[in-house]
Enzyme design. Structure first.
Site, PDB file in Angstrom:
ATOM      1  N   HIS A  40       4.576  -5.584   1.109  1.00 21.53           N
ATOM      2  CA  HIS A  40       4.528  -3.884   0.747  1.00 21.53           C
ATOM      3  C   HIS A  40       3.134  -3.668   0.178  1.00 21.53           C
ATOM      4  O   HIS A  40       2.898  -2.454   0.119  1.00 21.53           O
ATOM      5  CB  HIS A  40       5.632  -4.050  -0.516  1.00 21.53           C
ATOM      6  CG  HIS A  40       6.331  -2.634  -0.325  1.00 21.53           C
ATOM      7  ND1 HIS A  40       6.604  -2.108   0.664  1.00 21.53           N
ATOM      8  CD2 HIS A  40       6.914  -2.270  -1.214  1.00 21.53           C
ATOM      9  CE1 HIS A  40       7.419  -1.245   0.352  1.00 21.53           C
ATOM     10  NE2 HIS A  40       7.716  -1.248  -0.925  1.00 21.53           N
TER      11      HIS A  40
ATOM     12  N   ASN B 161       7.149   3.484  -5.512  1.00 23.45           N
ATOM     13  CA  ASN B 161       8.086   4.774  -5.313  1.00 23.45           C
ATOM     14  C   ASN B 161       7.564   6.106  -6.082  1.00 23.45           C
ATOM     15  O   ASN B 161       8.012   7.074  -5.787  1.00 23.45           O
ATOM     16  CB  ASN B 161       9.444   4.470  -6.085  1.00 23.45           C
ATOM     17  CG  ASN B 161      10.157   3.487  -5.281  1.00 23.45           C
ATOM     18  OD1 ASN B 161       9.684   2.571  -4.302  1.00 23.45           O
ATOM     19  ND2 ASN B 161      11.206   3.064  -5.894  1.00 23.45           N
TER      20      ASN B 161
ATOM     21  N   ASN C  79       9.691   4.537   0.749  1.00 21.83           N
ATOM     22  CA  ASN C  79       9.415   5.276  -0.853  1.00 21.83           C
ATOM     23  C   ASN C  79       8.109   5.958  -1.210  1.00 21.83           C
ATOM     24  O   ASN C  79       8.002   6.791  -1.656  1.00 21.83           O
ATOM     25  CB  ASN C  79      10.030   4.726  -1.813  1.00 21.83           C
ATOM     26  CG  ASN C  79      11.503   4.430  -1.601  1.00 21.83           C
ATOM     27  OD1 ASN C  79      12.394   5.420  -0.960  1.00 21.83           O
ATOM     28  ND2 ASN C  79      12.203   3.204  -1.823  1.00 21.83           N
TER      29      ASN C  79
END
Length: 187
Positions: A19, A66, A112
């Site tokens: 990520h 996010n 996100n």
């Protein structure tokens, strides 16, 4: 001026996860430009440099993925950077590892960080460099666990070449435009 945003999560536990490949790409680009000094502003680590005489701001939001838009939107407003000069680098599970895709004005694909940026900017009309991290080989591994997992030893061995190619793609977007860069780097 261009804004180059690498997406990731702050904190040591996320440092080398799939990520965080956006953070890794920005770090690699900055290293190649002599590691410009980093400031903490706009809930982000930012640094200014030049890519072939083009001023750029590198940004690594420190808000967690996010909420990335909470860094990007005020930074763009403060420096008056138009949307067409925003490049967001992020992980992409729908691309095999070490492949990339340059796209503009596409959906968030469930990412996100992209949702946050697009929502706060009110538009998806910006350039994304989607760096492939692949999908889990085992279908029983949940996607969140996979993207928050570390790269394999084999993937790490390919990382310098992959990040170098990502850096070349960013430079090409800035110098040649998205169409030429896409033709050259989309795999």
């Amino acid at each position: 001026m261009w804004l180059i945003v690498g997406l990731g999560n702050p904190g040591g536990e996320y440092k080398l996860t799939r990520h965080n490949i956006g953070f890794m790409a920005v770090d690699f680009l900055m290293e190649g430009l002599g590691n410009p000094p980093i400031k903490n502003q706009f809930k982000a680590e930012i640094a200014q440099a030049k890519i072939k005489d083009h001023p750029v701001i590198f940004c690594k939001p420190q808000t967690y993925m996010n909420l990335s838009g909470e860094s990007v939107q005020p930074l763009m407003g403060f420096y008056k950077i138009p949307l067409e000069r925003l490049i967001v680098i992020h992980d992409e599970i729908d691309q095999p590892f070490a492949q990339m895709k340059i796209q503009k004005n596409r959906g968030h694909g469930g990412h996100n960080g992209i949702k946050s940026i697009s929502g706060l900017m009110g538009s998806m009309d910006y350039t994304r460099l989607r760096l492939g991290v692949g999908r889990p080989a085992n279908p029983n591994i949940p996607v969140p666990d996979y993207v928050l997992g570390k790269f394999t030893k084999e993937e790490f061995a390919q990382m310098p070449d992959f990040l170098n190619k990502a850096g070349d793609a960013v430079e090409s977007i800035i110098l040649d435009g998205i169409q030429k860069a896409s033709t050259k780097f989309n795999t």
